[in-house]
Scaffold this motif. Structure first.
Motif, PDB file in Angstrom:
ATOM      1  N   VAL A 104       9.559   0.999   0.976  1.00  8.17           N
ATOM      2  CA  VAL A 104       8.102   1.158   0.927  1.00  8.17           C
ATOM      3  C   VAL A 104       7.709   2.034  -0.255  1.00  8.17           C
ATOM      4  CG1 VAL A 104       6.090   2.074   2.141  1.00  8.17           C
ATOM      5  CG2 VAL A 104       7.818   0.789   3.405  1.00  8.17           C
ATOM      6  N   ARG A 105       8.436   3.119  -0.465  1.00 11.47           N
ATOM      7  CA  ARG A 105       8.121   4.017  -1.579  1.00 11.47           C
ATOM      8  C   ARG A 105       8.234   3.288  -2.917  1.00 11.47           C
ATOM      9  NH1 ARG A 105      12.130   8.914  -2.234  1.00 11.47           N
ATOM     10  NH2 ARG A 105      13.436   7.182  -2.950  1.00 11.47           N
ATOM     11  N   ARG A 106       9.296   2.515  -3.074  1.00 11.10           N
ATOM     12  CA  ARG A 106       9.487   1.801  -4.346  1.00 11.10           C
ATOM     13  C   ARG A 106       8.405   0.746  -4.547  1.00 11.10           C
ATOM     14  NH1 ARG A 106      15.201  -0.965  -6.368  1.00 11.10           N
ATOM     15  NH2 ARG A 106      14.535  -1.500  -8.500  1.00 11.10           N
ATOM     16  N   ALA A 107       8.053   0.030  -3.499  1.00  3.93           N
ATOM     17  CA  ALA A 107       7.010  -0.990  -3.608  1.00  3.93           C
ATOM     18  C   ALA A 107       5.664  -0.354  -3.940  1.00  3.93           C
ATOM     19  CB  ALA A 107       6.917  -1.784  -2.308  1.00  3.93           C
ATOM     20  N   ALA A 108       5.376   0.784  -3.330  1.00  2.87           N
ATOM     21  CA  ALA A 108       4.125   1.484  -3.623  1.00  2.87           C
ATOM     22  C   ALA A 108       4.083   1.924  -5.080  1.00  2.87           C
ATOM     23  CB  ALA A 108       3.962   2.678  -2.695  1.00  2.87           C
ATOM     24  N   GLU A 109       5.209   2.398  -5.582  1.00  2.00           N
ATOM     25  CA  GLU A 109       5.274   2.804  -6.993  1.00  2.00           C
ATOM     26  C   GLU A 109       5.009   1.609  -7.913  1.00  2.00           C
ATOM     27  OE1 GLU A 109       8.560   6.417  -6.345  1.00  2.00           O
ATOM     28  OE2 GLU A 109       9.190   4.469  -7.152  1.00  2.00           O
ATOM     29  N   LEU A 110       5.567   0.463  -7.572  1.00  2.00           N
ATOM     30  CA  LEU A 110       5.343  -0.739  -8.363  1.00  2.00           C
ATOM     31  C   LEU A 110       3.873  -1.152  -8.336  1.00  2.00           C
ATOM     32  CD1 LEU A 110       8.440  -2.864  -7.256  1.00  2.00           C
ATOM     33  CD2 LEU A 110       8.110  -1.773  -9.492  1.00  2.00           C
ATOM     34  N   ALA A 111       3.250  -1.046  -7.165  1.00  2.00           N
ATOM     35  CA  ALA A 111       1.841  -1.420  -7.039  1.00  2.00           C
ATOM     36  C   ALA A 111       0.946  -0.455  -7.810  1.00  2.00           C
ATOM     37  CB  ALA A 111       1.438  -1.465  -5.570  1.00  2.00           C
ATOM     38  N   LEU A 112       1.230   0.831  -7.703  1.00  2.00           N
ATOM     39  CA  LEU A 112       0.423   1.822  -8.415  1.00  2.00           C
ATOM     40  C   LEU A 112       0.567   1.671  -9.933  1.00  2.00           C
ATOM     41  CD1 LEU A 112       1.047   4.976  -6.192  1.00  2.00           C
ATOM     42  CD2 LEU A 112      -1.082   3.663  -6.395  1.00  2.00           C
ATOM     43  N   PHE A 280      -0.520 -13.212  18.567  1.00  2.00           N
ATOM     44  CA  PHE A 280       0.738 -12.482  18.402  1.00  2.00           C
ATOM     45  C   PHE A 280       1.586 -13.033  17.266  1.00  2.00           C
ATOM     46  CE2 PHE A 280       5.185 -11.480  19.272  1.00  2.00           C
ATOM     47  CZ  PHE A 280       5.113 -10.119  19.520  1.00  2.00           C
ATOM     48  N   TYR A 281       1.653 -14.364  17.134  1.00  2.00           N
ATOM     49  CA  TYR A 281       2.563 -14.957  16.161  1.00  2.00           C
ATOM     50  C   TYR A 281       1.946 -15.125  14.775  1.00  2.00           C
ATOM     51  CZ  TYR A 281       5.599 -15.879  20.113  1.00  2.00           C
ATOM     52  OH  TYR A 281       6.401 -15.730  21.223  1.00  2.00           O
ATOM     53  N   ASP A 282       0.620 -15.090  14.683  1.00  2.00           N
ATOM     54  CA  ASP A 282       0.003 -15.272  13.362  1.00  2.00           C
ATOM     55  C   ASP A 282      -0.851 -14.091  12.940  1.00  2.00           C
ATOM     56  OD1 ASP A 282      -2.072 -15.621  15.126  1.00  2.00           O
ATOM     57  OD2 ASP A 282      -2.784 -17.511  14.288  1.00  2.00           O
ATOM     58  N   GLY A 283      -0.824 -12.991  13.701  1.00  2.00           N
ATOM     59  CA  GLY A 283      -1.588 -11.817  13.327  1.00  2.00           C
ATOM     60  C   GLY A 283      -0.959 -11.080  12.154  1.00  2.00           C
ATOM     61  N   VAL A 284      -1.811 -10.509  11.302  1.00  2.00           N
ATOM     62  CA  VAL A 284      -1.358  -9.750  10.147  1.00  2.00           C
ATOM     63  C   VAL A 284      -1.948  -8.350  10.212  1.00  2.00           C
ATOM     64  CG1 VAL A 284      -1.402  -9.604   7.617  1.00  2.00           C
ATOM     65  CG2 VAL A 284      -1.151 -11.824   8.735  1.00  2.00           C
ATOM     66  N   ASN A 285      -1.130  -7.364   9.861  1.00  2.00           N
ATOM     67  CA  ASN A 285      -1.557  -5.965   9.811  1.00  2.00           C
ATOM     68  C   ASN A 285      -1.906  -5.632   8.361  1.00  2.00           C
ATOM     69  OD1 ASN A 285      -1.502  -3.104   9.589  1.00  2.00           O
ATOM     70  ND2 ASN A 285      -0.203  -2.954  11.399  1.00  2.00           N
ATOM     71  N   ILE A 286      -3.102  -5.099   8.140  1.00  2.00           N
ATOM     72  CA  ILE A 286      -3.552  -4.744   6.800  1.00  2.00           C
ATOM     73  C   ILE A 286      -3.984  -3.284   6.808  1.00  2.00           C
ATOM     74  CG2 ILE A 286      -5.224  -5.232   4.962  1.00  2.00           C
ATOM     75  CD1 ILE A 286      -5.496  -8.053   6.140  1.00  2.00           C
ATOM     76  N   THR A 287      -3.670  -2.547   5.762  1.00  2.00           N
ATOM     77  CA  THR A 287      -4.155  -1.178   5.628  1.00  2.00           C
ATOM     78  C   THR A 287      -5.359  -1.183   4.704  1.00  2.00           C
ATOM     79  OG1 THR A 287      -1.904  -0.342   5.886  1.00  2.00           O
ATOM     80  CG2 THR A 287      -3.553   1.196   5.063  1.00  2.00           C
ATOM     81  N   ALA A 288      -6.539  -0.895   5.247  1.00  2.00           N
ATOM     82  CA  ALA A 288      -7.754  -0.788   4.450  1.00  2.00           C
ATOM     83  C   ALA A 288      -7.858   0.625   3.884  1.00  2.00           C
ATOM     84  CB  ALA A 288      -8.978  -1.098   5.310  1.00  2.00           C
ATOM     85  N   GLY A 289      -8.365   0.732   2.667  1.00  2.00           N
ATOM     86  CA  GLY A 289      -8.578   2.038   2.059  1.00  2.00           C
ATOM     87  C   GLY A 289      -7.531   2.442   1.046  1.00  2.00           C
ATOM     88  N   LEU A 290      -6.474   1.635   0.853  1.00  2.00           N
ATOM     89  CA  LEU A 290      -5.452   1.923  -0.150  1.00  2.00           C
ATOM     90  C   LEU A 290      -5.912   1.405  -1.519  1.00  2.00           C
ATOM     91  CD1 LEU A 290      -2.186   0.875   1.743  1.00  2.00           C
ATOM     92  CD2 LEU A 290      -3.137   3.178   1.510  1.00  2.00           C
ATOM     93  N   PRO A 291      -5.307   1.878  -2.601  1.00  2.00           N
ATOM     94  CA  PRO A 291      -5.676   1.382  -3.926  1.00  2.00           C
ATOM     95  C   PRO A 291      -5.100  -0.001  -4.243  1.00  2.00           C
ATOM     96  CG  PRO A 291      -3.995   3.074  -4.119  1.00  2.00           C
ATOM     97  CD  PRO A 291      -4.408   3.057  -2.689  1.00  2.00           C
ATOM     98  N   PHE A 292      -4.360  -0.580  -3.313  1.00  2.00           N
ATOM     99  CA  PHE A 292      -3.832  -1.932  -3.478  1.00  2.00           C
ATOM    100  C   PHE A 292      -3.798  -2.610  -2.114  1.00  2.00           C
ATOM    101  CE2 PHE A 292      -0.301   1.156  -3.372  1.00  2.00           C
ATOM    102  CZ  PHE A 292       0.287   0.826  -2.163  1.00  2.00           C
TER     103      PHE A 292
END
Length: 327
Positions: A104-112, A280-292
Protein backbone atom coordinates in the motif's frame (compact mmCIF):
# COMPACT_ATOMS: atom_id res chain seq x y z
CA UNK A 1 -10.74 0.96 -21.59
CA UNK A 2 -8.59 3.81 -20.31
CA UNK A 3 -4.92 4.56 -21.02
CA UNK A 4 -4.40 5.47 -17.37
CA UNK A 5 -2.29 3.05 -15.33
CA UNK A 6 -3.65 1.45 -12.18
CA UNK A 7 -1.65 -0.03 -9.31
CA UNK A 8 -3.16 -3.18 -7.78
CA UNK A 9 -1.87 -4.05 -4.31
CA UNK A 10 -1.62 -7.69 -3.27
CA UNK A 11 -3.16 -7.31 0.18
CA UNK A 12 -2.40 -10.10 2.62
CA UNK A 13 -0.45 -12.71 0.61
CA UNK A 14 -1.70 -15.53 2.85
CA UNK A 15 -5.29 -14.70 1.90
CA UNK A 16 -7.19 -14.75 -1.37
CA UNK A 17 -5.62 -11.53 -2.70
CA UNK A 18 -3.05 -13.16 -5.02
CA UNK A 19 -5.69 -15.52 -6.43
CA UNK A 20 -8.39 -12.94 -7.12
CA UNK A 21 -5.87 -10.53 -8.67
CA UNK A 22 -4.70 -13.15 -11.19
CA UNK A 23 -8.27 -14.19 -11.93
CA UNK A 24 -9.43 -10.58 -12.39
CA UNK A 25 -6.51 -9.56 -14.64
CA UNK A 26 -6.70 -12.63 -16.85
CA UNK A 27 -10.39 -12.49 -17.78
CA UNK A 28 -12.60 -10.36 -20.01
CA UNK A 29 -11.68 -6.77 -20.75
CA UNK A 30 -9.16 -6.71 -17.90
CA UNK A 31 -6.97 -9.25 -19.72
CA UNK A 32 -4.12 -7.01 -20.82
CA UNK A 33 -5.51 -3.97 -19.02
CA UNK A 34 -3.11 -1.17 -17.94
CA UNK A 35 -2.61 -2.42 -14.39
CA UNK A 36 0.59 -3.20 -12.50
CA UNK A 37 0.52 -5.48 -9.47
CA UNK A 38 2.47 -4.37 -6.42
CA UNK A 39 3.23 -7.55 -4.50
CA UNK A 40 5.47 -10.53 -3.88
CA UNK A 41 6.37 -12.14 -7.19
CA UNK A 42 7.38 -15.45 -5.55
CA UNK A 43 4.00 -15.67 -3.84
CA UNK A 44 2.16 -15.15 -7.12
CA UNK A 45 4.28 -17.94 -8.63
CA UNK A 46 3.49 -20.26 -5.69
CA UNK A 47 -0.24 -19.62 -5.96
CA UNK A 48 -0.22 -20.23 -9.70
CA UNK A 49 1.80 -23.42 -9.20
CA UNK A 50 -1.19 -24.88 -7.35
CA UNK A 51 -2.79 -25.21 -10.79
CA UNK A 52 -6.19 -23.97 -9.59
CA UNK A 53 -6.21 -20.52 -11.18
CA UNK A 54 -5.52 -19.23 -14.71
CA UNK A 55 -1.93 -19.67 -15.85
CA UNK A 56 -0.55 -16.35 -17.09
CA UNK A 57 2.88 -14.86 -17.67
CA UNK A 58 4.21 -12.87 -14.71
CA UNK A 59 6.52 -10.13 -15.97
CA UNK A 60 8.75 -8.53 -13.34
CA UNK A 61 9.27 -4.80 -13.81
CA UNK A 62 11.25 -2.34 -11.71
CA UNK A 63 9.28 0.76 -12.72
CA UNK A 64 5.84 1.53 -14.11
CA UNK A 65 7.49 2.88 -17.26
CA UNK A 66 8.72 -0.65 -18.07
CA UNK A 67 5.21 -2.11 -18.17
CA UNK A 68 3.78 -3.34 -21.46
CA UNK A 69 0.17 -4.41 -21.38
CA UNK A 70 -0.70 -7.45 -23.46
CA UNK A 71 -3.27 -10.22 -22.97
CA UNK A 72 -2.01 -13.15 -20.91
CA UNK A 73 0.67 -11.10 -19.12
CA UNK A 74 0.58 -9.48 -15.68
CA UNK A 75 3.19 -6.82 -14.87
CA UNK A 76 4.53 -7.11 -11.32
CA UNK A 77 6.47 -4.59 -9.24
CA UNK A 78 8.11 -7.04 -6.88
CA UNK A 79 7.72 -6.27 -3.17
CA UNK A 80 9.27 -9.44 -1.69
CA UNK A 81 8.31 -11.18 1.50
CA UNK A 82 11.00 -11.55 4.14
CA UNK A 83 10.64 -15.36 3.82
CA UNK A 84 8.51 -16.27 0.78
CA UNK A 85 8.94 -20.03 1.27
CA UNK A 86 7.85 -19.73 4.91
CA UNK A 87 4.50 -18.13 4.10
CA UNK A 88 1.60 -20.38 5.16
CA UNK A 89 -1.71 -19.89 3.33
CA UNK A 90 -4.69 -19.11 5.53
CA UNK A 91 -2.69 -18.12 8.63
CA UNK A 92 -2.15 -14.78 10.35
CA UNK A 93 1.55 -13.96 10.00
CA UNK A 94 3.53 -10.83 10.79
CA UNK A 95 5.52 -10.98 7.54
CA UNK A 96 2.26 -11.06 5.59
CA UNK A 97 0.94 -8.02 7.45
CA UNK A 98 4.19 -6.19 6.81
CA UNK A 99 4.03 -6.99 3.10
CA UNK A 100 0.44 -5.75 2.87
CA UNK A 101 1.55 -2.47 4.47
CA UNK A 102 4.57 -2.08 2.16
CA UNK A 103 2.47 -2.73 -0.94
CA UNK A 104 0.00 0.00 0.00
CA UNK A 105 2.80 2.41 0.87
CA UNK A 106 4.57 1.81 -2.44
CA UNK A 107 1.37 2.18 -4.45
CA UNK A 108 0.53 5.42 -2.64
CA UNK A 109 3.99 6.76 -3.44
CA UNK A 110 3.48 5.90 -7.11
CA UNK A 111 0.10 7.64 -7.14
CA UNK A 112 1.40 10.75 -5.40
CA UNK A 113 4.24 10.89 -7.92
CA UNK A 114 1.77 10.64 -10.81
CA UNK A 115 3.20 7.34 -12.07
CA UNK A 116 -0.17 5.65 -11.59
CA UNK A 117 -3.54 7.38 -11.64
CA UNK A 118 -5.45 5.15 -9.21
CA UNK A 119 -5.02 2.28 -6.77
CA UNK A 120 -7.12 -0.87 -6.40
CA UNK A 121 -6.37 -2.80 -3.22
CA UNK A 122 -6.87 -6.48 -2.44
CA UNK A 123 -7.97 -7.22 1.15
CA UNK A 124 -5.54 -7.12 4.04
CA UNK A 125 -5.87 -8.72 7.47
CA UNK A 126 -5.96 -6.27 10.36
CA UNK A 127 -4.58 -8.77 12.88
CA UNK A 128 -1.59 -9.52 10.63
CA UNK A 129 -1.09 -5.82 10.01
CA UNK A 130 -1.02 -5.14 13.76
CA UNK A 131 1.26 -8.09 14.46
CA UNK A 132 3.80 -6.48 12.11
CA UNK A 133 3.65 -3.26 14.12
CA UNK A 134 1.47 -1.29 11.70
CA UNK A 135 -1.32 -0.17 14.01
CA UNK A 136 -3.99 0.99 11.59
CA UNK A 137 -7.67 -0.02 11.69
CA UNK A 138 -7.63 -0.64 7.94
CA UNK A 139 -6.80 0.66 4.46
CA UNK A 140 -8.76 3.89 4.87
CA UNK A 141 -6.83 5.16 7.87
CA UNK A 142 -3.49 3.92 6.50
CA UNK A 143 -3.94 5.74 3.21
CA UNK A 144 -5.13 8.88 4.98
CA UNK A 145 -1.90 9.01 6.97
CA UNK A 146 0.31 8.18 3.98
CA UNK A 147 -1.26 11.07 2.05
CA UNK A 148 -1.71 13.45 4.99
CA UNK A 149 -5.45 13.58 4.27
CA UNK A 150 -7.50 15.13 7.07
CA UNK A 151 -11.05 14.76 5.77
CA UNK A 152 -11.80 11.33 4.33
CA UNK A 153 -14.57 8.76 4.40
CA UNK A 154 -15.31 5.21 3.35
CA UNK A 155 -17.68 4.76 0.42
CA UNK A 156 -19.28 1.41 -0.44
CA UNK A 157 -20.33 1.39 -4.08
CA UNK A 158 -22.63 -0.69 -6.26
CA UNK A 159 -24.68 0.33 -9.28
CA UNK A 160 -27.87 0.56 -7.23
CA UNK A 161 -26.70 1.38 -3.71
CA UNK A 162 -23.96 3.77 -2.61
CA UNK A 163 -23.13 4.44 1.04
CA UNK A 164 -20.69 6.85 2.67
CA UNK A 165 -19.80 6.61 6.37
CA UNK A 166 -19.49 9.25 9.07
CA UNK A 167 -17.45 6.78 11.16
CA UNK A 168 -16.11 3.29 10.47
CA UNK A 169 -13.62 1.42 12.64
CA UNK A 170 -14.64 2.73 16.03
CA UNK A 171 -16.44 1.16 18.99
CA UNK A 172 -20.16 1.90 18.98
CA UNK A 173 -20.01 3.46 22.45
CA UNK A 174 -17.19 5.78 21.35
CA UNK A 175 -19.12 6.69 18.20
CA UNK A 176 -22.03 7.97 20.28
CA UNK A 177 -19.70 9.98 22.50
CA UNK A 178 -17.81 11.61 19.62
CA UNK A 179 -20.54 12.18 16.99
CA UNK A 180 -20.59 15.87 16.09
CA UNK A 181 -22.22 18.25 13.62
CA UNK A 182 -19.05 19.37 11.77
CA UNK A 183 -18.15 15.79 10.87
CA UNK A 184 -21.66 15.06 9.58
CA UNK A 185 -21.53 18.24 7.48
CA UNK A 186 -18.11 17.25 6.10
CA UNK A 187 -19.31 13.80 5.04
CA UNK A 188 -22.45 15.20 3.39
CA UNK A 189 -20.18 17.55 1.45
CA UNK A 190 -17.86 14.69 0.45
CA UNK A 191 -20.87 12.67 -0.71
CA UNK A 192 -21.95 15.52 -2.99
CA UNK A 193 -18.41 16.01 -4.34
CA UNK A 194 -17.91 12.28 -4.93
CA UNK A 195 -21.20 11.81 -6.76
CA UNK A 196 -20.51 14.77 -9.02
CA UNK A 197 -17.07 13.35 -9.75
CA UNK A 198 -18.59 10.06 -10.96
CA UNK A 199 -21.20 11.75 -13.15
CA UNK A 200 -24.22 12.78 -11.07
CA UNK A 201 -25.18 16.35 -12.03
CA UNK A 202 -27.66 16.84 -9.18
CA UNK A 203 -26.93 14.34 -6.39
CA UNK A 204 -29.71 13.42 -3.98
CA UNK A 205 -28.22 12.51 -0.62
CA UNK A 206 -30.16 10.79 2.15
CA UNK A 207 -28.77 11.09 5.67
CA UNK A 208 -29.59 8.21 8.02
CA UNK A 209 -30.52 8.89 11.60
CA UNK A 210 -28.69 7.40 14.55
CA UNK A 211 -31.58 5.94 16.53
CA UNK A 212 -34.58 3.71 15.71
CA UNK A 213 -37.05 5.62 13.53
CA UNK A 214 -34.51 8.49 13.42
CA UNK A 215 -35.25 9.20 17.05
CA UNK A 216 -39.03 9.59 16.68
CA UNK A 217 -38.86 13.32 17.51
CA UNK A 218 -36.69 12.74 20.54
CA UNK A 219 -38.55 9.74 21.93
CA UNK A 220 -35.66 7.34 21.24
CA UNK A 221 -32.74 9.76 21.40
CA UNK A 222 -31.84 13.35 20.62
CA UNK A 223 -28.85 13.01 18.25
CA UNK A 224 -31.11 13.71 15.28
CA UNK A 225 -32.41 16.91 16.87
CA UNK A 226 -29.10 18.23 18.18
CA UNK A 227 -26.56 17.00 15.61
CA UNK A 228 -27.79 15.33 12.42
CA UNK A 229 -30.74 17.60 11.67
CA UNK A 230 -28.77 20.85 12.06
CA UNK A 231 -25.98 19.42 9.86
CA UNK A 232 -28.47 18.65 7.08
CA UNK A 233 -29.99 22.13 7.38
CA UNK A 234 -26.55 23.74 7.14
CA UNK A 235 -25.63 21.76 4.02
CA UNK A 236 -28.98 22.52 2.37
CA UNK A 237 -28.17 26.20 2.87
CA UNK A 238 -25.00 25.59 0.82
CA UNK A 239 -27.02 24.21 -2.08
CA UNK A 240 -26.63 20.49 -1.40
CA UNK A 241 -29.74 18.36 -1.95
CA UNK A 242 -29.72 16.49 1.38
CA UNK A 243 -32.67 14.73 3.02
CA UNK A 244 -33.27 13.50 6.55
CA UNK A 245 -32.64 12.47 9.17
CA UNK A 246 -34.11 9.34 7.58
CA UNK A 247 -35.15 6.19 9.48
CA UNK A 248 -32.22 3.78 9.05
CA UNK A 249 -34.46 0.75 8.62
CA UNK A 250 -35.96 2.03 5.35
CA UNK A 251 -33.58 4.55 3.80
CA UNK A 252 -31.19 2.00 2.27
CA UNK A 253 -34.02 0.25 0.42
CA UNK A 254 -35.29 3.63 -0.77
CA UNK A 255 -31.86 4.42 -2.18
CA UNK A 256 -31.62 0.97 -3.77
CA UNK A 257 -34.95 1.60 -5.49
CA UNK A 258 -33.79 4.94 -6.89
CA UNK A 259 -35.27 7.56 -4.56
CA UNK A 260 -31.77 8.75 -3.55
CA UNK A 261 -28.30 8.52 -5.07
CA UNK A 262 -26.34 7.89 -1.85
CA UNK A 263 -26.94 7.31 1.84
CA UNK A 264 -24.83 8.88 4.58
CA UNK A 265 -24.52 6.14 7.22
CA UNK A 266 -23.60 7.10 10.75
CA UNK A 267 -21.45 4.09 11.67
CA UNK A 268 -19.79 1.00 10.22
CA UNK A 269 -22.44 -1.70 10.50
CA UNK A 270 -25.33 0.63 9.73
CA UNK A 271 -23.92 1.06 6.23
CA UNK A 272 -22.09 -2.22 5.72
CA UNK A 273 -24.92 -4.64 6.52
CA UNK A 274 -27.39 -3.45 3.85
CA UNK A 275 -24.65 -2.94 1.26
CA UNK A 276 -23.18 -6.39 1.76
CA UNK A 277 -26.60 -8.00 1.81
CA UNK A 278 -27.51 -6.43 -1.52
CA UNK A 279 -24.09 -6.36 -3.19
CA UNK A 280 -21.63 -8.69 -1.47
CA UNK A 281 -20.02 -10.01 -4.65
CA UNK A 282 -19.97 -6.80 -6.70
CA UNK A 283 -19.56 -4.13 -4.03
CA UNK A 284 -16.51 -1.87 -4.17
CA UNK A 285 -14.87 0.02 -1.31
CA UNK A 286 -13.70 3.54 -2.20
CA UNK A 287 -11.88 6.06 -0.02
CA UNK A 288 -13.26 9.55 -0.63
CA UNK A 289 -11.09 12.54 0.22
CA UNK A 290 -7.69 11.20 -0.94
CA UNK A 291 -5.61 13.01 -3.58
CA UNK A 292 -6.07 10.00 -5.88
CA UNK A 293 -8.68 7.34 -6.61
CA UNK A 294 -8.57 4.27 -4.37
CA UNK A 295 -10.94 1.34 -4.75
CA UNK A 296 -10.97 -2.06 -3.10
CA UNK A 297 -12.71 -5.39 -3.17
CA UNK A 298 -15.43 -5.15 -0.53
CA UNK A 299 -14.68 -8.36 1.38
CA UNK A 300 -12.01 -9.85 3.61
CA UNK A 301 -9.02 -12.12 3.18
CA UNK A 302 -11.08 -15.34 3.41
CA UNK A 303 -8.29 -17.37 5.00
CA UNK A 304 -10.53 -20.45 5.04
CA UNK A 305 -10.36 -20.76 1.23
CA UNK A 306 -6.99 -19.12 0.55
CA UNK A 307 -5.03 -20.62 -2.37
CA UNK A 308 -7.76 -23.19 -3.13
CA UNK A 309 -9.04 -21.65 -6.35
CA UNK A 310 -12.51 -21.17 -4.82
CA UNK A 311 -12.42 -17.41 -4.26
CA UNK A 312 -14.73 -15.27 -6.40
CA UNK A 313 -12.97 -12.41 -8.16
CA UNK A 314 -15.97 -10.30 -9.23
CA UNK A 315 -15.52 -7.62 -6.58
CA UNK A 316 -11.78 -7.35 -7.29
CA UNK A 317 -12.44 -7.06 -11.03
CA UNK A 318 -15.11 -4.44 -10.55
CA UNK A 319 -12.86 -2.46 -8.22
CA UNK A 320 -10.12 -2.39 -10.88
CA UNK A 321 -12.60 -1.45 -13.61
CA UNK A 322 -14.08 1.32 -11.46
CA UNK A 323 -10.63 2.67 -10.59
CA UNK A 324 -9.89 2.93 -14.32
CA UNK A 325 -13.19 4.66 -15.03
CA UNK A 326 -12.79 7.17 -12.21
CA UNK A 327 -9.15 7.85 -13.11
Amino acid sequence: MTTKTIAVTMGDPAGIGPEIIVKALSAGELNGAPAVVVGCLETLKRVMAQGKIPQVKLKEITSVAQAHFTPGTINVLDEPLADPAGLTPGKVQAQAGDLAYRCVRRAAELALAGEVQAIATAPLNKEALHSAGHLYPGHTELLAQLTDSKDYAMVLYTDRLKVIHVTTHIALRKFLDTLNQPRVETVIGMADTFLRRVGYTHPRIAVAGVNPHAGENGLFGDEEINIVGPAIKAMKARGIDAYGPCPPDTVFLQCYEGQYDMVVAMYHDQGHIPLKLLGFYDGVNITAGLPFIRTSADHGTAFDIAWTGKAKSESMAISIQLAMQLA
